[in-house]
Design a protein around this motif. Sequence first.
Motif, mmCIF file in Angstrom:
data_model
loop_
_atom_site.group_PDB
_atom_site.id
_atom_site.type_symbol
_atom_site.label_atom_id
_atom_site.label_comp_id
_atom_site.label_asym_id
_atom_site.label_seq_id
_atom_site.Cartn_x
_atom_site.Cartn_y
_atom_site.Cartn_z
ATOM 1 N N ILE A 1 0.858 -1.197 0.000
ATOM 2 C CA ILE A 1 0.000 0.000 0.000
ATOM 3 C C ILE A 1 0.892 1.244 0.000
ATOM 4 O O ILE A 1 0.662 2.201 -0.730
ATOM 5 N N GLN A 2 1.944 1.179 0.839
ATOM 6 C CA GLN A 2 2.883 2.295 0.940
ATOM 7 C C GLN A 2 3.548 2.581 -0.398
ATOM 8 O O GLN A 2 3.633 3.736 -0.839
ATOM 9 N N GLU A 3 3.944 1.481 -1.077
ATOM 10 C CA GLU A 3 4.582 1.634 -2.392
ATOM 11 C C GLU A 3 3.614 2.263 -3.388
ATOM 12 O O GLU A 3 3.984 3.126 -4.176
ATOM 13 N N TRP A 4 2.369 1.824 -3.331
ATOM 14 C CA TRP A 4 1.357 2.344 -4.263
ATOM 15 C C TRP A 4 1.119 3.840 -4.006
ATOM 16 O O TRP A 4 1.071 4.630 -4.948
ATOM 17 N N ILE A 5 1.022 4.200 -2.723
ATOM 18 C CA ILE A 5 0.795 5.631 -2.397
ATOM 19 C C ILE A 5 1.927 6.476 -2.962
ATOM 20 O O ILE A 5 1.703 7.528 -3.556
ATOM 21 N N MET A 6 3.167 5.995 -2.788
ATOM 22 C CA MET A 6 4.321 6.768 -3.265
ATOM 23 C C MET A 6 4.387 6.795 -4.791
ATOM 24 O O MET A 6 4.734 7.820 -5.380
ATOM 25 N N ALA A 7 4.064 5.649 -5.411
ATOM 26 C CA ALA A 7 4.231 5.553 -6.872
ATOM 27 C C ALA A 7 3.099 6.203 -7.643
ATOM 28 O O ALA A 7 3.318 6.712 -8.730
ATOM 29 N N VAL A 8 1.887 6.169 -7.096
ATOM 30 C CA VAL A 8 0.756 6.685 -7.881
ATOM 31 C C VAL A 8 0.270 8.073 -7.419
ATOM 32 O O VAL A 8 0.579 9.071 -8.069
ATOM 33 N N PRO A 9 -0.445 8.191 -6.283
ATOM 34 C CA PRO A 9 -0.973 9.538 -5.977
ATOM 35 C C PRO A 9 0.114 10.574 -5.699
ATOM 36 O O PRO A 9 0.015 11.710 -6.173
ATOM 37 N N ALA A 10 1.153 10.169 -4.940
ATOM 38 C CA ALA A 10 2.208 11.146 -4.591
ATOM 39 C C ALA A 10 2.969 11.591 -5.839
ATOM 40 O O ALA A 10 3.229 12.788 -6.027
ATOM 41 N N THR A 11 3.313 10.640 -6.701
ATOM 42 C CA THR A 11 4.048 10.997 -7.925
ATOM 43 C C THR A 11 3.181 11.856 -8.839
ATOM 44 O O THR A 11 3.665 12.830 -9.429
ATOM 45 N N ALA A 12 1.890 11.486 -8.959
ATOM 46 C CA ALA A 12 0.992 12.271 -9.822
ATOM 47 C C ALA A 12 0.925 13.719 -9.343
ATOM 48 O O ALA A 12 1.062 14.658 -10.138
ATOM 49 N N GLY A 13 0.748 13.891 -8.032
ATOM 50 C CA GLY A 13 0.660 15.243 -7.463
ATOM 51 C C GLY A 13 1.937 16.026 -7.679
ATOM 52 O O GLY A 13 1.913 17.183 -8.124
ATOM 53 N N SER A 14 3.081 15.373 -7.385
ATOM 54 C CA SER A 14 4.346 16.111 -7.491
ATOM 55 C C SER A 14 4.657 16.432 -8.950
ATOM 56 O O SER A 14 5.215 17.489 -9.251
ATOM 57 N N ARG A 15 4.268 15.529 -9.885
ATOM 58 C CA ARG A 15 4.535 15.823 -11.306
ATOM 59 C C ARG A 15 3.697 16.998 -11.775
ATOM 60 O O ARG A 15 4.158 17.821 -12.564
ATOM 61 N N ALA A 16 2.471 17.054 -11.287
ATOM 62 C CA ALA A 16 1.604 18.184 -11.669
ATOM 63 C C ALA A 16 2.245 19.495 -11.224
ATOM 64 O O ALA A 16 2.309 20.462 -11.988
ATOM 65 N N ILE A 17 2.751 19.492 -9.992
ATOM 66 C CA ILE A 17 3.400 20.710 -9.475
ATOM 67 C C ILE A 17 4.658 21.018 -10.296
ATOM 68 O O ILE A 17 4.920 22.164 -10.652
ATOM 69 N N MET A 18 5.408 19.965 -10.629
ATOM 70 C CA MET A 18 6.658 20.182 -11.381
ATOM 71 C C MET A 18 6.388 20.717 -12.783
ATOM 72 O O MET A 18 7.149 21.567 -13.278
ATOM 73 N N ILE A 19 5.311 20.240 -13.420
ATOM 74 C CA ILE A 19 4.973 20.776 -14.756
ATOM 75 C C ILE A 19 4.623 22.257 -14.621
ATOM 76 O O ILE A 19 5.068 23.093 -15.409
ATOM 77 N N GLY A 20 3.855 22.578 -13.585
ATOM 78 C CA GLY A 20 3.491 23.977 -13.325
ATOM 79 C C GLY A 20 4.718 24.836 -13.103
ATOM 80 O O GLY A 20 4.841 25.929 -13.662
ATOM 81 N N ILE A 21 5.651 24.307 -12.306
ATOM 82 C CA ILE A 21 6.895 25.049 -12.012
ATOM 83 C C ILE A 21 7.682 25.285 -13.305
ATOM 84 O O ILE A 21 8.138 26.396 -13.578
ATOM 85 N N ALA A 22 7.789 24.233 -14.135
ATOM 86 C CA ALA A 22 8.549 24.358 -15.381
ATOM 87 C C ALA A 22 7.922 25.421 -16.284
ATOM 88 O O ALA A 22 8.642 26.259 -16.849
#
Lengths: 271, 291
Positions: free
Chosen positions: A229-250
């Motif tokens: 579950i921990q791996e899934w949280i890190m790989a899916v929702p957390a990565t999706a959120g951080s990528r969205a922020i990173m695209i915005g930052i770029a």
Amino acid sequence: MFIKRQLAIIVMMSMGFLALSGYFLNFSVLREFTDRDAPQWYMIIAGFAAFLGCLNLLQLHIQKVVNKQKNWQYSIFTLLGFIIMIVFAFVYKNVDTPWGPHLKDENSSFYWMYNFIYLPLASTMFALLAFFVASASYRAFRIRNFEATLLLISGVLLMLGRVPIGAIIPWWVVVIMYVSFLFAMIASKIKNRKVFFISFICVNLLCLFLGFQLEWNTSTPLFLLIPSIQEWIMAVPATAGSRAIMIGIALGIVAQSFRIITGRERSILGD
Amino acid sequence: MSNLKQYIYFLIIPLIILIIYFLNPFDVFVDGNQLSFVSMLISCFMIEYFIQKAKSGEEIYMRPIPAMKAMEEAVGRATEMGSSVLYVPGIQGLDEIDTISGIIILGHVAGMTAEYESDLHVPCCVPIVMEAARESCKEAYLKKGRPDLYNDRMVHYVTDDQFAYAAGVNGIMLREKPAAVFYQGKFYAESLILAETGNSVGAIQVAGTGSSSQIPFFVTACDYVLIGEEFYAASAYLSGSSEMIGSIKGQDYVKLLCMFFIGIVFLSSIFNYFGIFVFDIMSLFKINIIN
């Protein structure tokens, strides 16, 4: 006025344009300039500014001590530290190593000051972070709304998943956790406490019975294992959120750089 | 700008540039940067298009961002309480776009403090940033007609070291108890140390950074946070100039384009997985290597 305003803007725009062109144009001179010369220019200017910084620090604290301004006592320590390090770097080295390399000699006074005074102090500041993380987490995890509850649950699951005890938590505990979470969400809808409690127990028993029937104790599905579950949280929702922020930052960086290169954003020059 | 001119500026010129780029006469362009070049060109022309549109007087709506509105409130609160305003411009040099954005926002905040006649305190971690910050503040005070309120001591150097700087700024916070604290720039591990201390002294805190790993810490400890592109758009927003706000609209359209491409990649990956459309679209996005 021309030097302070127009020339500064011209330099800013042309340097920005040159730096950008260096990535796309196949001119070795330009590439060398953007890769090597320009950063070196920056380092030289920054080096001069470092001298100004030291002067500013000295001036500010000497003024504080001389005028006995508020909290002037702290400035004595700053000045002492400043002077002592200068003395150990340029006046007294305490070793036979030549001037310069003596800064890295373990027996030199400068190294001793660095190793036994500066480093422990820096480590202390860094260690404080652990306590600040605890207090910040406490505030973030306080259940105030649905988002904070989600944060708390994912935080707990992550913490459990990252420690050895997480791997030995049996599937039925996770099932009870899921059911509890579900009932926590619908709790406000069920007014009768007795009905709520009985249905909670019944659903738990039903799920456990189903689990034993499906032999989950021998082949546990991944969604009932805390590390998965921990791996899934890190790989899916957390990565999706951080990528969205990173695209915005770029994109923000692109727009900001465009404004600067085209000379529209001039407030950095005080305009 | 007439329709014909718009057509030439924003369609014909980019097309000519693209044709020249892909023809690559005399090997003028570096090979392997095609994707970067095309994305950069589209982004720049799209932003420029909306800047021109805004310039021509078209009304541009900008959604209210609470953190930006809170900046003036924070300075006002500091004035009412008779406390100072602390502005932390991050720990990196001027070669970081975050620091540049931080300095630009500082100019606006300094303008507010000049207007409200409240004290401003800017401890800097990098000497060159100190010089830029001084210039920015001096001009802001001058522009507001209050050069008498500005003094060089309000922007000062602390140290280059990350944790020593954090200790120095924490000391300033604990001794001076500022009513408003701004964190705008590039931050690393010291972000939470600073923000938690600011929180403990009861200051209203407004943060903004491009360090994605530090945003959660600021969200936890600060009252308002400029997340992601909001931080870079802040200066344009605060300037109130229609040109600058136009550039934000252009940036939003580039974002829309990105979302569209993400959707295409997603769909084509599904088709590729099921063998309906045998082409790995991801390969198109992997050719770009900036070296």
